[in-house]
Structures are given as C-alpha cells and as structure tokens.
Design an enzyme around this catalytic site. Sequence first.
Site, PDB file in Angstrom:
ATOM      1  N   ARG A  59      28.175  24.430  37.296  1.00  0.00           N
ATOM      2  CA  ARG A  59      27.571  25.545  36.532  1.00  0.00           C
ATOM      3  C   ARG A  59      26.367  26.088  37.304  1.00  0.00           C
ATOM      4  NH1 ARG A  59      30.036  28.260  33.370  1.00  0.00           N
ATOM      5  NH2 ARG A  59      30.703  26.478  32.110  1.00  0.00           N
ATOM      6  N   ARG A  85      37.873  26.785  43.207  1.00  0.00           N
ATOM      7  CA  ARG A  85      36.528  26.231  42.965  1.00  0.00           C
ATOM      8  C   ARG A  85      36.538  24.719  42.739  1.00  0.00           C
ATOM      9  NH1 ARG A  85      34.407  28.209  36.974  1.00  0.00           N
ATOM     10  NH2 ARG A  85      36.270  27.704  35.783  1.00  0.00           N
ATOM     11  N   HIS A 155      31.528  34.364  42.023  1.00  0.00           N
ATOM     12  CA  HIS A 155      30.965  34.350  40.653  1.00  0.00           C
ATOM     13  C   HIS A 155      29.475  33.956  40.704  1.00  0.00           C
ATOM     14  CE1 HIS A 155      30.651  33.244  36.410  1.00  0.00           C
ATOM     15  NE2 HIS A 155      31.944  33.338  36.187  1.00  0.00           N
ATOM     16  N   ASP A 198      29.505  40.339  28.704  1.00  0.00           N
ATOM     17  CA  ASP A 198      30.628  39.818  29.489  1.00  0.00           C
ATOM     18  C   ASP A 198      31.528  41.014  29.813  1.00  0.00           C
ATOM     19  OD1 ASP A 198      32.624  38.370  30.666  1.00  0.00           O
ATOM     20  OD2 ASP A 198      32.872  36.921  29.048  1.00  0.00           O
ATOM     21  N   GLU A 255      28.960  39.354  39.758  1.00  0.00           N
ATOM     22  CA  GLU A 255      30.066  38.766  40.500  1.00  0.00           C
ATOM     23  C   GLU A 255      30.827  39.818  41.294  1.00  0.00           C
ATOM     24  OE1 GLU A 255      32.343  36.642  37.523  1.00  0.00           O
ATOM     25  OE2 GLU A 255      30.524  36.371  36.339  1.00  0.00           O
TER      26      GLU A 255
HETATM   27  O1  TA6 Z   1      32.716  35.869  34.649  1.00  0.00           O
HETATM   28  C1  TA6 Z   1      32.500  35.813  33.309  1.00  0.00           C
HETATM   29  C2  TA6 Z   1      33.337  34.693  32.725  1.00  0.00           C
HETATM   30  O2  TA6 Z   1      34.685  34.933  32.940  1.00  0.00           O
HETATM   31  C3  TA6 Z   1      32.958  34.552  31.252  1.00  0.00           C
HETATM   32  O3  TA6 Z   1      33.926  35.029  30.385  1.00  0.00           O
HETATM   33  C4  TA6 Z   1      32.567  33.099  31.101  1.00  0.00           C
HETATM   34  O4  TA6 Z   1      33.501  32.343  30.475  1.00  0.00           O
HETATM   35  C5  TA6 Z   1      32.250  32.704  32.529  1.00  0.00           C
HETATM   36  O5  TA6 Z   1      33.030  33.463  33.372  1.00  0.00           O
HETATM   37  C6  TA6 Z   1      32.209  31.238  32.898  1.00  0.00           C
HETATM   38  O6  TA6 Z   1      33.455  30.674  33.051  1.00  0.00           O
HETATM   39  P1  TA6 Z   1      33.624  29.128  33.320  1.00  0.00           P
HETATM   40  O7  TA6 Z   1      35.102  28.899  33.431  1.00  0.00           O
HETATM   41  O8  TA6 Z   1      32.912  28.818  34.603  1.00  0.00           O
HETATM   42  O9  TA6 Z   1      33.005  28.411  32.160  1.00  0.00           O
END
Ligand code: TA6
Length: 279
Positions: A59, A85, A155, A198, A255
């Site tokens: 994260r 990832r 991201h 989002d 992103e």
């Molecule tokens: O990029 C935005 C997103 O797709 C959100 O909808 C949110 O869920 C985020 O990515 C994080 O995703 P993750 O799978 O890393 O928890």
Amino acid sequence: MIIEKELEDGFKYLEIKNAHAEAKITLQGAHIFHFKPIKKEPILWLSNLAQFKIGKAIRGGIPICFPWFGKHKLDPSLAQHGFARTSIWKLVLSEELEDNTTHIILELTSNLETKKIWNYDFTLHLAVTIGEKLDIEMTITNRDKKAFEISTALHSYFNISDIENILIEGVEGCRYFDALSKKEELQNEKLNFTEEVDRVYFNISKNIDLVDKNRTIKLEQEGSNSLVIWNPWLEKSKTMSDMEDEGYKTMVCLETANALEDSQIVGVGESHVLGVVIG
Ligand code: TA6
C-alpha cells in the site's frame, strides 16, 4: 550505491543512494516504494501499515497494474489490477552513470504461473532512473503468436501535506468516468478534494501538476491517455487493513494509465511504452 537487501521473511529489495536522491525498489512487483530527493520531503507516500509479504501488494509507492487495470473485464474472481504487482521480477541491469544518477532495469517474462492466469507470452521491462527526478519507463512487448489487449497503470501514491491543501492542474476540460457514481462527467476546473474521489480521466495532457502548500510535484507522462485519480477518504480507509484510518489525509494517487476505453491492443512482436518522470 546500490545495495541488495532482504527483510526477515525473504522479501527482497534494492536500496539506491546517490548524489541526487534515495530510492527503494522491491523485486516483487518492481515496486518503487520510496523516492526522496536529497534535502527534500519524500515524494512517494507509503502507508504506515504497508505489508511486505510475498503475494501481497504494497500500500503506497508505485504498484504496477498489468495486464489489466481495476477488475478483470470478464472474471471478477481474478486479482484486481492484474498479477505484475505481486510477481517476482528479475534485476537485469543496475549501473551508476557519470551524472551520478542510477539506472535500474527489472524484467518480468511470462511463465507457467502467469500463463495460467493470462495465456499470452510477453516481456515487461521497467527501466528506472533515480536522479533529482524519478524517471520510469515500462515497456510491454508481445512475444505471443496473437495480439493481446491490455490496460495498465503506474498506480503512483504521492506524499502530500494534507488532502484538503492540494490542487491538481492539467485535468481542466477533461472528460472522466466516476467509478463511484458510474457516470461520465466533465472536469471544468482544477481539481481539489473534499470527499472520496475515484476517477479515470481521458485525453489527458502530458503534464500534470500536483500543487501542494509548499511544493509542486510535476508529472511528465509518456504513452498514456488516461490518468486515474484516487483518494479513499475516511470511510474507505477504515475498511483497508493496510491503511490507517487517517492515512488518506497525506496521500493522493495520480496514476499514469491506459484504462477503460484507453485499453491498448499490442500486436505480435510489438511493444507499448508507458512512462512518467516525477519531480
Ligand atoms: O486506482 C484506483 C483504484 O482502482 C480504486 O478503485 C481503489 O480500489 C484502488 O485502486 C486500490 O486498489 P487496491 O487493489 O490496491 O486495493
């Protein structure tokens, strides 16, 4: 200086220090989870509760979304944002250049595991140059006998003073898909934040500015038509085990992407390049 390091459970990463900056990159996911120019605040955000575990996405930093962004179009049981990832990449080059920058190339090639999930032959190269700025270029090459479709994102989580202090410049006039309301909207002005966001912005300009109270972080994008902007705000943060409840205040995701309608078809033997210079 490039040092190969390992956490207790065998989780490997590279630590880079040079005259311009310091950075950390894991072999799982080719995930840059730290970038700090000398004498400046870190540019990338990392959750205080981030977990460094094999098979789990970190994260913060810059997770790589490939071969799809978000949920898989047809099979929602597949991992969100694809497998790049959480796959183990190989370090193929690391060198210190004359201008005191450091150049790293990591590679992921299709293998039995990836082909079980996505039955194509491919190579991904992530070329990273660590200098005063962070220069990232991902090259996706189709090594299969048929074309494939991909949606991708770098991201990136940015470290900010407070979500209510920032302004995103460069999105004015862009159409976006709001993943919360499931509607298309038009962004008339620069973007500020007062609630969960989002969104996928389309036909995005090459240059995006993240204007904070005491600094502006600049993104110079390459090969990208969309920009995903995300902040989970309080309620969603509370549902994430690897994020503190108040963690949303000091991060925003911008992103560099080709998502939704900007998915790319990569022909046999062709390559697609997605990149960003951050600084
Ligand atoms: O990029 C935005 C997103 O797709 C959100 O909808 C949110 O869920 C985020 O990515 C994080 O995703 P993750 O799978 O890393 O928890």
